[in-house]
Write a protein that holds these residues in place. Structure first.
Motif, PDB file in Angstrom:
ATOM      1  N   LEU A 152       0.830  -1.206   0.000  1.00  0.00           N
ATOM      2  CA  LEU A 152       0.000   0.000   0.000  1.00  0.00           C
ATOM      3  C   LEU A 152       0.865   1.257   0.000  1.00  0.00           C
ATOM      4  O   LEU A 152       0.559   2.235  -0.699  1.00  0.00           O
ATOM      5  CB  LEU A 152      -0.924   0.007   1.218  1.00  0.00           C
ATOM      6  N   GLU A 153       1.950   1.231   0.767  1.00  0.00           N
ATOM      7  CA  GLU A 153       2.858   2.386   0.794  1.00  0.00           C
ATOM      8  C   GLU A 153       3.544   2.572  -0.558  1.00  0.00           C
ATOM      9  O   GLU A 153       3.679   3.699  -1.057  1.00  0.00           O
ATOM     10  CB  GLU A 153       3.896   2.173   1.904  1.00  0.00           C
ATOM     11  N   ALA A 154       3.964   1.465  -1.188  1.00  0.00           N
ATOM     12  CA  ALA A 154       4.609   1.554  -2.504  1.00  0.00           C
ATOM     13  C   ALA A 154       3.637   2.102  -3.542  1.00  0.00           C
ATOM     14  O   ALA A 154       4.005   2.941  -4.381  1.00  0.00           O
ATOM     15  CB  ALA A 154       5.124   0.180  -2.926  1.00  0.00           C
ATOM     16  N   GLY A 155       2.368   1.646  -3.503  1.00  0.00           N
ATOM     17  CA  GLY A 155       1.364   2.150  -4.434  1.00  0.00           C
ATOM     18  C   GLY A 155       1.065   3.624  -4.213  1.00  0.00           C
ATOM     19  O   GLY A 155       0.905   4.395  -5.169  1.00  0.00           O
ATOM     20  N   ARG A 156       1.001   4.024  -2.955  1.00  0.00           N
ATOM     21  CA  ARG A 156       0.754   5.434  -2.633  1.00  0.00           C
ATOM     22  C   ARG A 156       1.864   6.328  -3.182  1.00  0.00           C
ATOM     23  O   ARG A 156       1.608   7.361  -3.809  1.00  0.00           O
ATOM     24  CB  ARG A 156       0.656   5.599  -1.113  1.00  0.00           C
ATOM     25  N   ILE A 157       3.120   5.915  -2.976  1.00  0.00           N
ATOM     26  CA  ILE A 157       4.269   6.699  -3.444  1.00  0.00           C
ATOM     27  C   ILE A 157       4.272   6.783  -4.967  1.00  0.00           C
ATOM     28  O   ILE A 157       4.493   7.846  -5.555  1.00  0.00           O
ATOM     29  CB  ILE A 157       5.583   6.086  -2.919  1.00  0.00           C
ATOM     30  N   CYS A 158       3.997   5.657  -5.632  1.00  0.00           N
ATOM     31  CA  CYS A 158       4.016   5.601  -7.094  1.00  0.00           C
ATOM     32  C   CYS A 158       2.973   6.547  -7.686  1.00  0.00           C
ATOM     33  O   CYS A 158       3.264   7.347  -8.587  1.00  0.00           O
ATOM     34  CB  CYS A 158       3.763   4.164  -7.549  1.00  0.00           C
ATOM     35  N   CYS A 159       1.749   6.473  -7.180  1.00  0.00           N
ATOM     36  CA  CYS A 159       0.663   7.304  -7.700  1.00  0.00           C
ATOM     37  C   CYS A 159       0.927   8.782  -7.424  1.00  0.00           C
ATOM     38  O   CYS A 159       0.766   9.635  -8.305  1.00  0.00           O
ATOM     39  CB  CYS A 159      -0.655   6.863  -7.070  1.00  0.00           C
ATOM     40  N   ASN A 160       1.371   9.087  -6.213  1.00  0.00           N
ATOM     41  CA  ASN A 160       1.630  10.482  -5.840  1.00  0.00           C
ATOM     42  C   ASN A 160       2.749  11.083  -6.679  1.00  0.00           C
ATOM     43  O   ASN A 160       2.647  12.223  -7.155  1.00  0.00           O
ATOM     44  CB  ASN A 160       1.989  10.550  -4.355  1.00  0.00           C
ATOM     45  N   LYS A 161       3.812  10.308  -6.900  1.00  0.00           N
ATOM     46  CA  LYS A 161       4.965  10.825  -7.645  1.00  0.00           C
ATOM     47  C   LYS A 161       4.582  11.155  -9.088  1.00  0.00           C
ATOM     48  O   LYS A 161       4.972  12.202  -9.623  1.00  0.00           O
ATOM     49  CB  LYS A 161       6.093   9.780  -7.608  1.00  0.00           C
ATOM     50  N   TYR A 162       3.791  10.280  -9.708  1.00  0.00           N
ATOM     51  CA  TYR A 162       3.388  10.540 -11.100  1.00  0.00           C
ATOM     52  C   TYR A 162       2.483  11.768 -11.179  1.00  0.00           C
ATOM     53  O   TYR A 162       2.641  12.615 -12.067  1.00  0.00           O
ATOM     54  CB  TYR A 162       2.669   9.313 -11.673  1.00  0.00           C
ATOM     55  N   MET A 163       1.540  11.891 -10.248  1.00  0.00           N
ATOM     56  CA  MET A 163       0.606  13.016 -10.290  1.00  0.00           C
ATOM     57  C   MET A 163       1.315  14.341 -10.007  1.00  0.00           C
ATOM     58  O   MET A 163       1.051  15.347 -10.672  1.00  0.00           O
ATOM     59  CB  MET A 163      -0.519  12.807  -9.274  1.00  0.00           C
ATOM     60  N   VAL A 164       2.237  14.352  -9.050  1.00  0.00           N
ATOM     61  CA  VAL A 164       2.970  15.592  -8.745  1.00  0.00           C
ATOM     62  C   VAL A 164       3.804  16.019  -9.938  1.00  0.00           C
ATOM     63  O   VAL A 164       3.874  17.216 -10.281  1.00  0.00           O
ATOM     64  CB  VAL A 164       3.860  15.388  -7.493  1.00  0.00           C
ATOM     65  N   LYS A 165       4.412  15.057 -10.619  1.00  0.00           N
ATOM     66  CA  LYS A 165       5.284  15.376 -11.757  1.00  0.00           C
ATOM     67  C   LYS A 165       4.483  15.908 -12.943  1.00  0.00           C
ATOM     68  O   LYS A 165       4.952  16.797 -13.657  1.00  0.00           O
ATOM     69  CB  LYS A 165       6.053  14.115 -12.162  1.00  0.00           C
ATOM     70  N   ASN A 166       3.276  15.385 -13.166  1.00  0.00           N
ATOM     71  CA  ASN A 166       2.549  15.695 -14.402  1.00  0.00           C
ATOM     72  C   ASN A 166       1.456  16.757 -14.250  1.00  0.00           C
ATOM     73  O   ASN A 166       1.166  17.460 -15.209  1.00  0.00           O
ATOM     74  CB  ASN A 166       1.938  14.420 -14.981  1.00  0.00           C
ATOM     75  N   VAL A 167       0.830  16.849 -13.079  1.00  0.00           N
ATOM     76  CA  VAL A 167      -0.231  17.853 -12.926  1.00  0.00           C
ATOM     77  C   VAL A 167       0.039  18.843 -11.790  1.00  0.00           C
ATOM     78  O   VAL A 167      -0.654  19.850 -11.689  1.00  0.00           O
ATOM     79  CB  VAL A 167      -1.615  17.192 -12.709  1.00  0.00           C
ATOM     80  N   GLY A 168       1.028  18.565 -10.938  1.00  0.00           N
ATOM     81  CA  GLY A 168       1.333  19.472  -9.836  1.00  0.00           C
ATOM     82  C   GLY A 168       0.719  18.997  -8.530  1.00  0.00           C
ATOM     83  O   GLY A 168      -0.318  18.336  -8.533  1.00  0.00           O
ATOM     84  N   LYS A 169       1.345  19.366  -7.426  1.00  0.00           N
ATOM     85  CA  LYS A 169       0.918  18.853  -6.116  1.00  0.00           C
ATOM     86  C   LYS A 169      -0.395  19.437  -5.631  1.00  0.00           C
ATOM     87  O   LYS A 169      -0.981  18.918  -4.676  1.00  0.00           O
ATOM     88  CB  LYS A 169       2.004  19.069  -5.070  1.00  0.00           C
ATOM     89  N   ASP A 170      -0.874  20.520  -6.264  1.00  0.00           N
ATOM     90  CA  ASP A 170      -2.121  21.144  -5.832  1.00  0.00           C
ATOM     91  C   ASP A 170      -3.272  20.898  -6.799  1.00  0.00           C
ATOM     92  O   ASP A 170      -4.307  21.555  -6.703  1.00  0.00           O
ATOM     93  CB  ASP A 170      -1.926  22.653  -5.663  1.00  0.00           C
ATOM     94  N   ALA A 171      -3.098  19.965  -7.731  1.00  0.00           N
ATOM     95  CA  ALA A 171      -4.122  19.751  -8.759  1.00  0.00           C
ATOM     96  C   ALA A 171      -4.845  18.420  -8.607  1.00  0.00           C
ATOM     97  O   ALA A 171      -5.539  17.995  -9.528  1.00  0.00           O
ATOM     98  CB  ALA A 171      -3.494  19.850 -10.153  1.00  0.00           C
ATOM     99  N   PHE A 172      -4.697  17.764  -7.450  1.00  0.00           N
ATOM    100  CA  PHE A 172      -5.360  16.470  -7.253  1.00  0.00           C
ATOM    101  C   PHE A 172      -5.487  16.190  -5.765  1.00  0.00           C
ATOM    102  O   PHE A 172      -4.865  16.863  -4.937  1.00  0.00           O
ATOM    103  CB  PHE A 172      -4.582  15.343  -7.939  1.00  0.00           C
ATOM    104  N   HIS A 173      -6.296  15.195  -5.437  1.00  0.00           N
ATOM    105  CA  HIS A 173      -6.438  14.696  -4.059  1.00  0.00           C
ATOM    106  C   HIS A 173      -6.492  13.179  -4.134  1.00  0.00           C
ATOM    107  O   HIS A 173      -7.389  12.610  -4.752  1.00  0.00           O
ATOM    108  CB  HIS A 173      -7.712  15.274  -3.422  1.00  0.00           C
ATOM    109  N   LEU A 174      -5.512  12.524  -3.544  1.00  0.00           N
ATOM    110  CA  LEU A 174      -5.404  11.062  -3.540  1.00  0.00           C
ATOM    111  C   LEU A 174      -5.781  10.543  -2.166  1.00  0.00           C
ATOM    112  O   LEU A 174      -5.349  11.092  -1.147  1.00  0.00           O
ATOM    113  CB  LEU A 174      -3.964  10.659  -3.894  1.00  0.00           C
ATOM    114  N   ARG A 175      -6.588   9.487  -2.129  1.00  0.00           N
ATOM    115  CA  ARG A 175      -6.997   8.890  -0.852  1.00  0.00           C
ATOM    116  C   ARG A 175      -6.858   7.370  -0.932  1.00  0.00           C
ATOM    117  O   ARG A 175      -7.396   6.738  -1.850  1.00  0.00           O
ATOM    118  CB  ARG A 175      -8.436   9.273  -0.521  1.00  0.00           C
ATOM    119  N   VAL A 176      -6.108   6.785   0.010  1.00  0.00           N
ATOM    120  CA  VAL A 176      -6.004   5.322   0.132  1.00  0.00           C
ATOM    121  C   VAL A 176      -7.190   4.861   0.960  1.00  0.00           C
ATOM    122  O   VAL A 176      -7.387   5.300   2.087  1.00  0.00           O
ATOM    123  CB  VAL A 176      -4.670   4.907   0.774  1.00  0.00           C
TER     124      VAL A 176
END
Length: 217
Positions: free
Chosen positions: A65-89
């Motif tokens: 779960l931690e690996a999946g969280r990091i993977c999803c967050n890293k891609y979203m921050v790189k491509n849309v920015g850290k303030d353009a999404f909300h991820l929830r596990v």
């Protein structure tokens, strides 16, 4: 002793075994953060929502779960920015897994007792997921929908078993479908609760009801 591979603990075989005053000494789960991105964004800002849904009844380790969280967050921050999404596990690792440690040094056969007293010691935690259960959800703007789907596709490789990506018909993390939400918003019946919302209650004092239906008492 090295950590066992996740295939040893993949299947839901026994009853849930959780941390309690009887089951002590459980290691902390690796995943500590369940909400990432702009989690304080109002319900109006992120109408698009997609889910990563489990296709199997299995156990997902807290490390996965931690690996999946990091993977999803890293891609979203790189491509849309850290303030353009909300991820929830959406699933939490409450089930405790055990290991019956065996000695592998010289002369171990004199110390070991084989399967006598084989009830193991706690070694980690896993989340038990059912078929159709949501593992992870991401909300964002409609323009970022393709990036959300790609981020969840990459996250699938961190989990055992089969998962599928489902684009929600609902508005963000709310319980209302898009058409219903827009209609309620136009009628002024939406109460903003942060990441989600609720419908304004029809109950209440008589004067307020009369104001709504334009009737004089």
């Amino acid at each position: 002793m090295a950590r066992r591979p996740a295939r040893c603990y993949r299947y839901c075989k026994n009853r849930p075994y959780i941390k309690s005053r009887y089951c002590r000494g459980v290691p902390d789960p690796k995943i500590r953060i369940y909400d990432l991105g702009r989690k304080r964004a109002s319900v109006e800002e992120f109408p698009f929502c997609a889910h990563l849904v489990s296709d199997e009844r299995e156990q997902l380790s807290s490390e996965a779960l931690e690996a999946g969280r990091i993977c999803c967050n890293k891609y979203m921050v790189k491509n849309v920015g850290k303030d353009a999404f909300h991820l929830r596990v959406r699933c939490h690792p409450f089930h405790v897994i055990r290991i019956n440690k065996m000695l592998s040094c010289a002369g171990a056969d004199r110390l070991q007792t084989g399967m006598r007293g084989a009830y193991g010691k706690p070694t980690g935690t896993v989340a038990r997921v059912a078929i159709g259960q949501i593992i992870m959800s991401v909300r964002s703007k409609d323009a970022s929908g393709d990036h959300v789907k790609e981020a969840l596709r990459r996250t699938k490789y961190k989990f055992p078993g089969r998962q599928r990506i489902v684009v929600s018909r609902k508005w963000g993390f709310t319980n209302f479908e898009r058409d219903e939400y827009e209609q309620l918003r136009a009628e002024g019946k939406i109460v903003d609760c942060g990441a989600h919302c609720r419908k304004k209650s029809e109950r209440g004092p008589l004067p307020l009801y009369c104001e709504r239906v334009n009737v004089c008492v």
